[in-house]
Motif scaffolding. Structure first.
Motif, PDB file in Angstrom:
ATOM      1  N   SER A  93       0.810  -1.220   0.000  1.00 51.81           N
ATOM      2  CA  SER A  93       0.000   0.000   0.000  1.00 51.81           C
ATOM      3  C   SER A  93       0.837   1.261   0.000  1.00 51.81           C
ATOM      4  CB  SER A  93      -0.920   0.009   1.233  1.00 51.81           C
ATOM      5  OG  SER A  93      -0.150  -0.006   2.425  1.00 51.81           O
ATOM      6  N   GLU A  94       2.111   1.159   0.446  1.00 49.71           N
ATOM      7  CA  GLU A  94       2.932   2.367   0.516  1.00 49.71           C
ATOM      8  C   GLU A  94       3.534   2.740  -0.834  1.00 49.71           C
ATOM      9  OE1 GLU A  94       5.555  -1.082   1.991  1.00 49.71           O
ATOM     10  OE2 GLU A  94       3.475  -0.422   2.140  1.00 49.71           O
ATOM     11  N   GLU A  95       3.213   1.995  -1.860  1.00 48.47           N
ATOM     12  CA  GLU A  95       3.709   2.292  -3.202  1.00 48.47           C
ATOM     13  C   GLU A  95       2.536   2.564  -4.149  1.00 48.47           C
ATOM     14  OE1 GLU A  95       6.008  -1.044  -4.405  1.00 48.47           O
ATOM     15  OE2 GLU A  95       7.607  -0.713  -2.924  1.00 48.47           O
ATOM     16  N   ASN A  96       2.812   3.273  -5.237  1.00 50.43           N
ATOM     17  CA  ASN A  96       1.782   3.501  -6.246  1.00 50.43           C
ATOM     18  C   ASN A  96       1.415   2.176  -6.901  1.00 50.43           C
ATOM     19  OD1 ASN A  96       1.396   6.388  -6.190  1.00 50.43           O
ATOM     20  ND2 ASN A  96       3.465   6.576  -7.028  1.00 50.43           N
ATOM     21  N   LEU A  97       0.115   1.893  -6.965  1.00 47.35           N
ATOM     22  CA  LEU A  97      -0.353   0.628  -7.514  1.00 47.35           C
ATOM     23  C   LEU A  97      -0.377   0.681  -9.038  1.00 47.35           C
ATOM     24  CD1 LEU A  97      -1.174   0.272  -4.547  1.00 47.35           C
ATOM     25  CD2 LEU A  97      -3.317  -0.733  -5.340  1.00 47.35           C
ATOM     26  N   SER A  98      -0.009  -0.411  -9.653  1.00 45.11           N
ATOM     27  CA  SER A  98      -0.106  -0.527 -11.107  1.00 45.11           C
ATOM     28  C   SER A  98      -1.550  -0.858 -11.476  1.00 45.11           C
ATOM     29  CB  SER A  98       0.823  -1.616 -11.624  1.00 45.11           C
ATOM     30  OG  SER A  98       0.388  -2.897 -11.175  1.00 45.11           O
ATOM     31  N   ILE A  99      -1.876  -0.737 -12.757  1.00 45.93           N
ATOM     32  CA  ILE A  99      -3.226  -1.053 -13.217  1.00 45.93           C
ATOM     33  C   ILE A  99      -3.549  -2.518 -12.935  1.00 45.93           C
ATOM     34  CG2 ILE A  99      -4.693  -1.287 -15.254  1.00 45.93           C
ATOM     35  CD1 ILE A  99      -3.413   1.199 -16.396  1.00 45.93           C
ATOM     36  N   ASP A 100      -2.582  -3.393 -13.152  1.00 50.76           N
ATOM     37  CA  ASP A 100      -2.803  -4.826 -12.892  1.00 50.76           C
ATOM     38  C   ASP A 100      -3.086  -5.081 -11.414  1.00 50.76           C
ATOM     39  OD1 ASP A 100      -2.495  -5.508 -15.534  1.00 50.76           O
ATOM     40  OD2 ASP A 100      -0.355  -5.974 -15.356  1.00 50.76           O
ATOM     41  N   GLU A 101      -2.388  -4.383 -10.539  1.00 55.08           N
ATOM     42  CA  GLU A 101      -2.603  -4.551  -9.097  1.00 55.08           C
ATOM     43  C   GLU A 101      -3.970  -4.021  -8.685  1.00 55.08           C
ATOM     44  OE1 GLU A 101       1.871  -4.376  -7.152  1.00 55.08           O
ATOM     45  OE2 GLU A 101       0.885  -2.503  -7.760  1.00 55.08           O
ATOM     46  N   ILE A 102      -4.394  -2.922  -9.301  1.00 54.26           N
ATOM     47  CA  ILE A 102      -5.711  -2.362  -9.014  1.00 54.26           C
ATOM     48  C   ILE A 102      -6.808  -3.345  -9.430  1.00 54.26           C
ATOM     49  CG2 ILE A 102      -7.344  -0.551  -9.679  1.00 54.26           C
ATOM     50  CD1 ILE A 102      -4.934   1.355  -9.878  1.00 54.26           C
ATOM     51  N   LYS A 103      -6.657  -3.930 -10.625  1.00 55.06           N
ATOM     52  CA  LYS A 103      -7.628  -4.921 -11.105  1.00 55.06           C
ATOM     53  C   LYS A 103      -7.647  -6.154 -10.191  1.00 55.06           C
ATOM     54  CE  LYS A 103      -7.340  -3.826 -16.064  1.00 55.06           C
ATOM     55  NZ  LYS A 103      -6.948  -4.367 -17.396  1.00 55.06           N
ATOM     56  N   GLN A 104      -6.474  -6.588  -9.789  1.00 56.10           N
ATOM     57  CA  GLN A 104      -6.361  -7.759  -8.932  1.00 56.10           C
ATOM     58  C   GLN A 104      -7.027  -7.515  -7.577  1.00 56.10           C
ATOM     59  OE1 GLN A 104      -2.356  -8.765  -7.830  1.00 56.10           O
ATOM     60  NE2 GLN A 104      -2.884 -10.846  -7.204  1.00 56.10           N
ATOM     61  N   LEU A 105      -6.800  -6.333  -7.015  1.00 54.13           N
ATOM     62  CA  LEU A 105      -7.398  -6.000  -5.723  1.00 54.13           C
ATOM     63  C   LEU A 105      -8.919  -5.920  -5.835  1.00 54.13           C
ATOM     64  CD1 LEU A 105      -6.665  -5.407  -2.825  1.00 54.13           C
ATOM     65  CD2 LEU A 105      -6.412  -2.991  -3.408  1.00 54.13           C
ATOM     66  N   GLY A 106      -9.397  -5.436  -6.989  1.00 58.31           N
ATOM     67  CA  GLY A 106     -10.839  -5.399  -7.218  1.00 58.31           C
ATOM     68  C   GLY A 106     -11.448  -6.790  -7.242  1.00 58.31           C
ATOM     69  N   LYS A 107     -10.748  -7.720  -7.865  1.00 59.59           N
ATOM     70  CA  LYS A 107     -11.243  -9.104  -7.935  1.00 59.59           C
ATOM     71  C   LYS A 107     -11.222  -9.780  -6.568  1.00 59.59           C
ATOM     72  CE  LYS A 107      -9.878  -9.856 -12.768  1.00 59.59           C
ATOM     73  NZ  LYS A 107      -8.976 -10.610 -13.678  1.00 59.59           N
ATOM     74  N   LEU A 108     -10.172  -9.515  -5.795  1.00 58.61           N
ATOM     75  CA  LEU A 108     -10.020 -10.163  -4.493  1.00 58.61           C
ATOM     76  C   LEU A 108     -11.012  -9.625  -3.457  1.00 58.61           C
ATOM     77  CD1 LEU A 108      -6.121 -10.329  -4.261  1.00 58.61           C
ATOM     78  CD2 LEU A 108      -7.692 -12.241  -4.614  1.00 58.61           C
ATOM     79  N   THR A 109     -11.406  -8.358  -3.595  1.00 55.57           N
ATOM     80  CA  THR A 109     -12.318  -7.744  -2.612  1.00 55.57           C
ATOM     81  C   THR A 109     -13.737  -7.566  -3.154  1.00 55.57           C
ATOM     82  OG1 THR A 109     -11.719  -5.492  -3.347  1.00 55.57           O
ATOM     83  CG2 THR A 109     -10.431  -6.462  -1.533  1.00 55.57           C
ATOM     84  N   ASN A 110     -13.931  -7.784  -4.452  1.00 53.41           N
ATOM     85  CA  ASN A 110     -15.221  -7.545  -5.108  1.00 53.41           C
ATOM     86  C   ASN A 110     -15.620  -6.071  -5.047  1.00 53.41           C
ATOM     87  OD1 ASN A 110     -17.448  -8.454  -6.608  1.00 53.41           O
ATOM     88  ND2 ASN A 110     -18.728  -8.650  -4.774  1.00 53.41           N
ATOM     89  N   ALA A 111     -14.612  -5.191  -5.038  1.00 54.95           N
ATOM     90  CA  ALA A 111     -14.869  -3.752  -4.988  1.00 54.95           C
ATOM     91  C   ALA A 111     -14.982  -3.177  -6.396  1.00 54.95           C
ATOM     92  CB  ALA A 111     -13.753  -3.042  -4.233  1.00 54.95           C
ATOM     93  N   ASP A 112     -15.901  -2.229  -6.556  1.00 49.43           N
ATOM     94  CA  ASP A 112     -16.036  -1.526  -7.832  1.00 49.43           C
ATOM     95  C   ASP A 112     -14.986  -0.433  -7.982  1.00 49.43           C
ATOM     96  OD1 ASP A 112     -18.541  -2.853  -8.634  1.00 49.43           O
ATOM     97  OD2 ASP A 112     -19.410  -1.744  -6.956  1.00 49.43           O
ATOM     98  N   PHE A 113     -14.640   0.182  -6.848  1.00 52.35           N
ATOM     99  CA  PHE A 113     -13.701   1.308  -6.867  1.00 52.35           C
ATOM    100  C   PHE A 113     -12.722   1.203  -5.706  1.00 52.35           C
ATOM    101  CE2 PHE A 113     -17.647   2.972  -8.766  1.00 52.35           C
ATOM    102  CZ  PHE A 113     -17.162   3.446  -9.985  1.00 52.35           C
ATOM    103  N   LEU A 114     -11.587   1.869  -5.869  1.00 53.05           N
ATOM    104  CA  LEU A 114     -10.617   2.038  -4.793  1.00 53.05           C
ATOM    105  C   LEU A 114     -10.516   3.514  -4.458  1.00 53.05           C
ATOM    106  CD1 LEU A 114      -7.519  -0.157  -5.795  1.00 53.05           C
ATOM    107  CD2 LEU A 114      -9.482  -0.807  -4.391  1.00 53.05           C
TER     108      LEU A 114
END
Length: 264
Positions: A93-114
Motif C-alpha cells: 500500500s505504501e507504493e503507487n499501484l499498477s493497473i494490474d494490481e488495481i484490477k487484482q485488488l478489485g477481484k479479491l475484494t469484489n470492490a467496484d472502486f478504490l
C-alpha cells in the motif's frame, strides 16, 4: 465611543456560529434495509505518506471510512478484508499501484472502486494571535477514486487547508486540532464526490461490471418520529441551543463592560 448595535448583532451571530461548530463524533450506522446491491462497493487503502508525520496515511484512510459510508453512495469493504487481499496479492500500500494490481485488488475484494491518494502535509505550526502564541494545524491531501475494472481515475480532488484559514474576530472559526481539521477536509471532499455520484450515477455505472441504481437522499425512507436515533438528535440540538444561549449571554456581558468602561 460606544459600540454600535450592529456590532452587537454581528458578535451574537458569530457566537451562534461558533457554538454550532462544536466538536461532534463522526459516526455511521446501517439501517435494516439491504443496500448491498444498490450502492457501489469501495475499498479504501492506506494513503501514501509524503509528510513528516508518522502514520499520517493510515490516519487519513481510517477517518475516510466514516465519511464515505455517510455519503450514502458506497458500501465500504472491511479494512481487514482489504489488508488480507493485499497480502494475498503481494500488493504494497505504501507504493503507487499498477493497473494490474488495481484490477487484482478489485477481484479479491469484489470492490467496484478504490479510494487511494497521498498525504502531502500533516503538521502543526505556531503563530501569534492578539499577542498570544497559538498552534495551527495544516493538512494537504490528494484523493482519487479509481475503477477496479480498468484502473481508470474516475474522480480526483486535492485539498489544502490550515486551521486559521477561516478565522474571524475574537479567534472564532479557528480549528486547533489537527484531527478536527482532517475531519472537515474529508467531509467537504466526500460531499463534493457524493453530489456528482447522485447527479450522474450512469457515469459511475459505466466503470463497473454491475448495473447499479444509486440510492439518492430522496429515495431513502424517512425515519419514524419515535426512532431512538431521532430522539437522540433532538436532545443534542437542545444541548447545542443551550450552549449558544450561554455563549451569547457571555458576549453581551462583555460588550456591556466595554461600553461602560468607554463611557467612563
Amino acid at each position: 465611543m460606544k459600540i454600535a448595535p450592529f456590532n452587537l448583532i454581528l458578535v451574537v451571530i458569530l457566537a451562534s456560529f461558533l457554538a454550532s461548530c462544536s466538536t461532534k463524533p463522526s459516526s455511521f450506522y446501517r439501517s435494516s434495509v439491504n443496500y448491498s446491491e444498490s450502492r457501489f462497493k469501495a475499498a479504501i487503502i492506506q494513503f501514501i505518506n509524503l509528510s513528516t508525520e508518522r502514520d499520517a496515511g493510515k490516519k487519513v484512510a481510517n477517518l475516510l471510512i466514516t465519511h464515505v459510508l455517510t455519503s450514502g453512495c458506497f458500501d465500504v469493504i472491511e479494512s481487514g478484508e482489504v489488508l488480507k487481499a493485499m497480502r494475498d496479492g503481494k500488493i504494497r500500500s505504501e507504493e503507487n499501484l499498477s493497473i494490474d494490481e488495481i484490477k487484482q485488488l478489485g477481484k479479491l475484494t469484489n470492490a467496484d472502486f478504490l479510494f487511494m491518494g497521498e498525504v502531502e502535509e500533516y503538521k502543526i505550526d505556531s503563530s501569534t494571535l492578539l499577542g498570544e502564541k497559538v498552534f495551527v494545524p495544516e493538512i494537504s491531501i490528494i484523493l482519487r477514486l479509481v475503477s477496479t475494472k480498468d484502473g481508470a481515475i474516475v474522480w480526483s480532488a486535492n485539498h489544502h487547508r490550515r486551521g486559521d484559514d477561516k478565522i474571524s474576530m475574537f479567534g472564532m472559526g479557528r480549528i486547533d486540532s489537527i484531527s478536527s481539521l482532517m475531519d472537515v477536509i474529508l467531509e467537504d471532499t466526500i460531499h463534493a464526490l457524493a453530489k456528482i455520484v447522485k447527479q450522474q450515477p450512469e457515469l459511475f455505472n459505466s466503470y463497473t461490471n454491475r448495473n447499479i441504481v444509486t440510492i439518492t437522499t430522496e429515495q431513502k425512507a424517512p425515519r419514524p418520529s419515535n426512532s431512538p436515533d431521532l430522539k437522540n438528535e433532538i436532545e443534542e440540538l437542545k444541548k447545542e441551543k443551550e450552549a449558544v444561549s450561554k455563549e451569547v449571554l457571555t458576549l453581551k456581558n462583555k460588550l456591556q463592560e466595554i461600553e461602560t468602561s468607554q463611557a467612563n
